[in-house]
Design a protein around this motif. Structure first.
Motif, mmCIF file in Angstrom:
data_model
loop_
_atom_site.group_PDB
_atom_site.id
_atom_site.type_symbol
_atom_site.label_atom_id
_atom_site.label_comp_id
_atom_site.label_asym_id
_atom_site.label_seq_id
_atom_site.Cartn_x
_atom_site.Cartn_y
_atom_site.Cartn_z
ATOM 1 N N PRO C 167 46.708 39.516 12.474
ATOM 2 C CA PRO C 167 47.277 38.178 12.720
ATOM 3 C C PRO C 167 46.214 37.081 12.798
ATOM 4 O O PRO C 167 46.531 35.908 12.588
ATOM 5 C CB PRO C 167 48.019 38.334 14.052
ATOM 6 N N VAL C 168 44.968 37.445 13.081
ATOM 7 C CA VAL C 168 43.913 36.425 13.136
ATOM 8 C C VAL C 168 43.690 35.812 11.758
ATOM 9 O O VAL C 168 43.411 34.629 11.618
ATOM 10 C CB VAL C 168 42.598 37.032 13.680
ATOM 11 N N LEU C 169 43.819 36.648 10.722
ATOM 12 C CA LEU C 169 43.588 36.161 9.357
ATOM 13 C C LEU C 169 44.873 35.718 8.661
ATOM 14 O O LEU C 169 44.842 34.853 7.798
ATOM 15 C CB LEU C 169 42.901 37.248 8.508
ATOM 16 N N TRP C 170 45.987 36.380 8.977
ATOM 17 C CA TRP C 170 47.216 36.137 8.219
ATOM 18 C C TRP C 170 48.388 35.747 9.115
ATOM 19 O O TRP C 170 49.542 35.904 8.716
ATOM 20 C CB TRP C 170 47.592 37.404 7.425
ATOM 21 N N GLY C 171 48.122 35.252 10.338
ATOM 22 C CA GLY C 171 49.159 34.951 11.323
ATOM 23 C C GLY C 171 50.293 34.084 10.811
ATOM 24 O O GLY C 171 51.463 34.422 10.966
ATOM 25 N N ASP C 172 49.981 32.945 10.206
ATOM 26 C CA ASP C 172 51.002 32.102 9.596
ATOM 27 C C ASP C 172 50.450 31.522 8.299
ATOM 28 O O ASP C 172 49.297 31.780 7.944
ATOM 29 C CB ASP C 172 51.476 31.011 10.565
ATOM 30 N N VAL C 173 51.270 30.745 7.605
ATOM 31 C CA VAL C 173 50.884 30.290 6.267
ATOM 32 C C VAL C 173 49.616 29.417 6.304
ATOM 33 O O VAL C 173 48.779 29.493 5.396
ATOM 34 C CB VAL C 173 52.063 29.565 5.564
ATOM 35 N N ALA C 174 49.420 28.621 7.379
ATOM 36 C CA ALA C 174 48.244 27.752 7.467
ATOM 37 C C ALA C 174 46.972 28.582 7.625
ATOM 38 O O ALA C 174 45.979 28.376 6.911
ATOM 39 C CB ALA C 174 48.390 26.778 8.639
ATOM 40 N N ILE C 175 47.020 29.555 8.552
ATOM 41 C CA ILE C 175 45.868 30.432 8.758
ATOM 42 C C ILE C 175 45.587 31.235 7.490
ATOM 43 O O ILE C 175 44.431 31.414 7.098
ATOM 44 C CB ILE C 175 46.120 31.375 9.970
ATOM 45 N N ALA C 176 46.656 31.702 6.846
ATOM 46 C CA ALA C 176 46.503 32.498 5.624
ATOM 47 C C ALA C 176 45.820 31.676 4.528
ATOM 48 O O ALA C 176 44.973 32.190 3.779
ATOM 49 C CB ALA C 176 47.859 32.997 5.146
#
Lengths: 285, 285, 285, 285
Positions: C167-176
């Protein structure tokens, strides 16, 4: 093989240049490439044996193909003047060498890998591509020499100063040049820099000047290639384009010249008429 | 739908080409894209249900829009000749498929993501951009093939020699090619190299030659694209530029030709006059 | 200030355009920049107070300078039509705002940093450079939009599939999307890939397709800029070059046209002469 | 040395420009470079002493060579007008300096490294290359200044905000600029970013805007170089190409002009004839 009668020769050349033959050669090369790739996987015993038979078949096919190509060549002596033919022959000879011991098997496999390169020698577009890539090399020769000098100087300096800090990275000039290549690719270069900066705080000058120099020379290297390729392309295109414009202008001028010539003739007739009148007039008077 | 009377057709076409309709389609696509993005966040139950309704509404709107576009198309048979129409239809069909189980829901969401690409099919400038990008691909085809051959050869060699050192990186030819791609992007490539150099001290030749080869071929690939795009651009610009110069020169020559023609006529008159005088003179004498 | 008599205005304009004034403005800006940079070092109390006085002096100088420039401007209303003047005024206003609390001091310092940008607004060459860089932006607009769409689609897919893995890298679309930007810069991208490949073994397709797409679009973006800048440069150069050739050709044609006109006049005289002779001859007979 | 008789001078110049002399200078430089490189390896005592003797011999040779070149130079005063001669002299003087203590030995070795650069001053192609690289620098001057301003502003902001998070990376403006250079080379930049994002969650804007700005300005820098080099190359080529076309057009026009002139003369004769006839006719009547 050298005593082939003309009828034989023609028949062989027909086979060699046939679409079917070309396609089957390409297919066999791809099959051979796949076989070599498959060997890197863990295979059951049966498949491994099958690979062995396939490999022998491919080797034989390549041998037959090169002999056929040699037989079909009109000038036997000039066959090896073409670099691609030498390359193909070497690949076949490499496959034929008996390699029994463990080291030999590895070498044998390595030689088989180069069969994939035969794809380049068979597909004309790839051949053309490689030839044009080779053309770009000479221009880069001196730039590459310059790059090497930069690496050598920085490698020697780096080895002299940083040898005691980290012998794995700066042990001697060769290792130092490898480390510098790593710095030039930006691969964890700050780790290398921070390590030496802890002893020589000003060593960032060494790294930054090196990066700027190589980037600058590389940039010019790139521009060199672009120029090389573009130059020929542009010349060709401009030649075509200009020709049309020049042709049109030329044609228009031709027409005008024809008109002028017609006028000149007419004028000459007038002149003649007048002169004859002068004569006539003189006579008539 | 196929029995629409001409009046209907005209009305539909008017709707379809109206500014309002185009804008609302773009708005709906952006809304749809935002909905899909929002789903990746932790949402309260209410918002999630709202998203579901929105999604259904968007799906219905897209269905209606594609049917309208189909109805408005003058030649029903040629509707699917346009790749963009096929793409839009597939996106709609993908959204309509009932996907109930867990895997299906994931696939359904995936298909909804591609709705964002409809933005490309609707905005003419993006459509033009994509079309021009697609034009640059063929030129690169053989260079890509050459690149693949380089990767395959190095992958096989790497797998043969380094398999036992680190099977995670060099296990088989496919994994080895992935590792080589990593080396080509300079991503921690020295770690990969140092590992194999501890067993095969000369393996730096493998890495450096690979990096030089791929960089060299990539450089030529880049130059290829630049040439492709610049060529057409230049031709267009040169054509315009030359046209003006050619036109001016042409006009000037036209004027001169007109002058010459006028002179020719005058000269012809002079000639005639003289000839008539000769005749007259002969008669008058 | 608006009631300045013409004599005043002329004197102010003379001051404003004097070499000495320009140089002192540049010196003050550089001094101001150095002051701001010096603040990032641990300074003794005295130096810190000195910095405070210097800062106040610089602020006053900038205020005076902008007022002077405004006074010297012939059309007061059009002063703010120039973006650089607006920028300079904002920098001065930002420096004048009273900021007493801790957060304010940090914001105040931040605003002072932008004073360095005044160097760009004062040195004409840098101003020209910035203006020409800004010209290259519109062409890239749609390519940037396309890039964003690619990032958005891959970000959403990445977030949907890899959210539970990291989740640190791909948690939501913005982080992704931030993670994808990291992948696009090749920054430890294999670590990101290997992590997701341990769950989804085929996820390398996701990364490789993303890298190829972004690299391809970026390449075209770059070509776009090159074209933009080169186009104008070439047009200018070609125009000059062609002009000379066109001028020469034009002159030569002019001369020929003059010759032809002279001939026409002479011919007209001949014609007239002949006609008068016909008349005379008729009369004289 | 300055009292060399003309015979001496000619003989020295003959030696200096002889192929053998040039080749031996290059050989000595390469030998010298290898010696310097060899020093970075652990050498047995004997080899080390040999290196010492070789080094002394090379130093003497270089001294003799520069004296010879100076003696052979026709204008003694203008000898140092050439930057390459100054460079060569400095290298020799550097080698002659007596450096006995430990630090001196390191400095002495460093100076000897620069002997490798003498290769550049001796090989004309490398000299030409360096000269042309130097030509590309001025154009980049203002872009480099702009780049520095961007680094300075971001460095100050970074130092102001992130100083307390990681003083090793953001301690003062100089360290911060080095960290930013690291970010610009994409070297573990996400580690830097994630660290500051844990305190200032929006600091990704700082990094992304910086990366975009530097990449954008760098791109324009690159385009600048390409333009610089291509411009001169194109001008030369176009000049040649156009000349041919212009020459042809010119020649054709010359021919037409000659034809027209011939016509004019003929017409003048006709005119004269007619006038004389009018006179004659008038007289004759």
């Amino acid at each position: 093989m050298t005593s082939t009668s003309p009828t034989w020769l023609v028949r062989i050349q027909a086979i060699e240049s046939s679409k079917l033959f070309q396609t089957s050669v390409i297919s066999i090369i791809i099959l051979s490439a796949l076989t070599i790739g498959a060997r890197t996987y863990e295979l059951p015993g049966g498949a491994d044996r099958l690979m062995g038979y396939l490999d022998a078949a491919v080797t034989l096919f390549f041998l037959a193909e090169i002999l056929l190509r040699f037989a079909a060549h009109p000038h036997k002596k000039r066959f090896f003047a073409d670099g691609w033919n030498i390359f193909d022959t070497l690949v076949v000879i490499g496959s034929l060498m008996p390699l029994e011991n463990a080291e030999g098997i590895l070498l044998g496999r390595l030689l088989r890998v180069f069969r994939v390169l035969r794809l380049v020698s068979v597909v004309p577009e790839l051949r053309f591509l490689i030839n044009s890539l080779l053309l770009a090399i000479p221009r880069m020769g001196y730039i590459a020499l310059l790059m090497f000098i930069i690496f050598y100087i920085y490698g020697t300096i780096g080895s002299l100063f940083f040898q005691d800090i980290n012998p794995v990275l700066w042990g001697d000039v060769a290792i130092a040049m490898l480390t510098l290549f790593r710095v030039a690719t930006f691969e964890d270069w700050t780790d290398v820099m921070y390590e030496t900066m802890s002893v020589h705080p000003l060593s960032w000058i060494f790294y930054l000047s090196f990066i700027f120099l190589t980037a600058f020379v590389f940039l010019n290297m790139m521009v060199g290639t672009i120029l090389e390729v573009m130059g020929s392309e542009r010349q060709r295109r401009d030649a075509e384009q200009n020709q049309a414009a020049v042709d049109q202008a030329h044609q228009e001028r031709e027409e005008m010249a024809a008109q002028i010539t017609a006028m000149q003739q007419q004028l000459a007739q007038v002149h003649e008429l007048l002169q004859s009148r002068v004569a006539n007039g003189g006579l008539g008077k």
